[in-house]
Scaffold this motif. Structure first.
Motif, PDB file in Angstrom:
ATOM      1  N   GLY A  20      40.090  33.562  49.469  1.00 29.00           N
ATOM      2  CA  GLY A  20      39.259  34.001  48.363  1.00 29.00           C
ATOM      3  C   GLY A  20      39.365  35.488  48.118  1.00 29.00           C
ATOM      4  O   GLY A  20      39.162  35.963  47.011  1.00 29.00           O
ATOM      5  N   LYS A  21      39.675  36.248  49.166  1.00 29.80           N
ATOM      6  CA  LYS A  21      39.792  37.702  49.058  1.00 29.80           C
ATOM      7  C   LYS A  21      40.950  38.177  49.912  1.00 29.80           C
ATOM      8  O   LYS A  21      41.470  37.430  50.750  1.00 29.80           O
ATOM      9  N   SER A  37      39.934  31.803  55.910  1.00 30.53           N
ATOM     10  CA  SER A  37      38.683  32.542  55.761  1.00 30.53           C
ATOM     11  C   SER A  37      38.287  33.159  57.097  1.00 30.53           C
ATOM     12  O   SER A  37      38.569  32.606  58.161  1.00 30.53           O
ATOM     13  N   ASP A  92      33.960  33.713  48.631  1.00 27.72           N
ATOM     14  CA  ASP A  92      35.123  33.762  47.748  1.00 27.72           C
ATOM     15  C   ASP A  92      36.062  32.577  47.988  1.00 27.72           C
ATOM     16  O   ASP A  92      36.666  32.056  47.044  1.00 27.72           O
ATOM     17  N   ALA A  93      36.185  32.149  49.238  1.00 27.57           N
ATOM     18  CA  ALA A  93      37.029  30.989  49.550  1.00 27.57           C
ATOM     19  C   ALA A  93      36.446  29.728  48.908  1.00 27.57           C
ATOM     20  O   ALA A  93      37.184  28.894  48.360  1.00 27.57           O
ATOM     21  N   SER A 125      34.548  29.615  46.211  1.00 30.03           N
ATOM     22  CA  SER A 125      34.733  29.732  44.762  1.00 30.03           C
ATOM     23  C   SER A 125      36.150  29.340  44.367  1.00 30.03           C
ATOM     24  O   SER A 125      36.369  28.663  43.350  1.00 30.03           O
ATOM     25  N   MET A 126      37.126  29.758  45.170  1.00 29.63           N
ATOM     26  CA  MET A 126      38.517  29.411  44.904  1.00 29.63           C
ATOM     27  C   MET A 126      38.717  27.891  44.982  1.00 29.63           C
ATOM     28  O   MET A 126      39.319  27.278  44.088  1.00 29.63           O
TER      29      MET A 126
END
Length: 288
Positions: A28-29, A160, A169-170, A172-173
């Motif tokens: 995610g990031k 993650s 963020d993971a 959300s992805m």
């Protein structure tokens, strides 16, 4: 005529046996160890006797070649603009791992004109016929074309750490990809787990969230501990799986790789043309 051509194409691909398993490694990031995982995971697959290639899709910040200690002369960018053939952009390490570097300027070429897309799919089709595993090391961002590629690829490995922003963020992805393709296979990896934590906190939370909010089952591959050999291997530009095969993190990676390769992966009717067929359909719809 189009249906007849597609049927003929399917028979031709079936005659060469199963196609490569396409895998996207995502996070995610940035800064969670995604590319480091990709290179070591690829070597763990190689140790199983598999034929593996990594394609660096990290737009503008590709570093697979650095982690492998290589300085390739040509990249995916060179191929897409038509200056080099597919054979010249495939690089090989001493251990037999193949990789394709991303190259600067890839962010502009990823908008994909018709000609660029045709070259891209021709290259990927060659890879899916030639290798057992094609690993796409994706960037942390999510451009339209990158998402289209992720939707087409068979399986997604999500990296993650235990940092809240990494987990959020993971999720959300994965949610975004799931909304486009509910049948996508997700595998979860917790990275840089400290001894104090001692478990799969990040991946358990991700698995719980996917099940609770999206009713989507995911597979936990496991977690990789915080280990000083990782930083040393990055400095040495040599994967820790090679430099420290008996380190706890290397042994855990072997177990995770065995879990992944033994996981049931049947090529049903939807996957008989490989991820290239799916990608072409997505691109065609986008042009309508």
């Amino acid at each position: 005529m189009r249906d007849q051509a597609e049927s003929l194409r399917l028979k031709m691909l079936e005659s060469v046996g199963e196609l490569a398993r396409s895998i996207a490694v995502v996070s995610g990031k940035g800064g969670v160890g995604k590319s480091n995982f990709s290179t070591n995971f690829a070597h763990a697959l190689l140790a199983q006797g598999k034929k593996v290639i990594i394609v660096d899709m990290d737009i503008g910040m590709g570093n697979i070649h650095i982690l492998l200690g290589k300085s390739p002369k040509h990249s995916l960018m060179d191929y897409l603009v038509g200056s080099e053939g597919i054979d010249l952009i495939i690089n090989e390490t001493e251990e037999g791992l193949d990789f394709i570097a991303g190259g600067s300027g890839l962010e502009t070429i990823m908008e994909w004109s018709d000609d660029t897309f045709e070259r891209l799919t021709n290259a990927f089709e060659y890879l899916q016929r030639t290798y057992d595993f094609v690993i796409f090391d994706m960037g942390a961002g999510a451009t339209k074309r990158a998402i289209e590629l992720l939707i087409a690829i068979d399986e997604i490995i999500v990296i993650s750490t235990n940092e809240p922003t990494s987990i959020t963020d993971a999720y959300s992805m994965m949610k975004f990809i799931f909304m486009k393709d509910p049948d996508k296979s997700f595998y979860l990896v917790g990275n840089r787990v400290s001894k104090a934590n001692g478990g799969n906190d990040a991946v358990l939370r991700l698995q719980f969230a996917m099940k609770k909010f999206l009713q989507k089952e995911t597979t936990i591959l496991g977690f990789l501990p915080e280990d000083t050999v990782v930083q040393k291997s990055v400095i040495a530009q040599k994967p820790y799986f090679l430099t420290n095969p008996n380190a706890p993190i290397s042994k855990r990676l072997v177990t995770m790789t065995e879990v992944f390769t033994n996981f049931d992966h049947k090529q049903d009717d939807k996957k008989k043309l490989g991820f290239i067929g799916t990608l072409k359909n997505i691109f065609a719809r986008g042009r309508d």
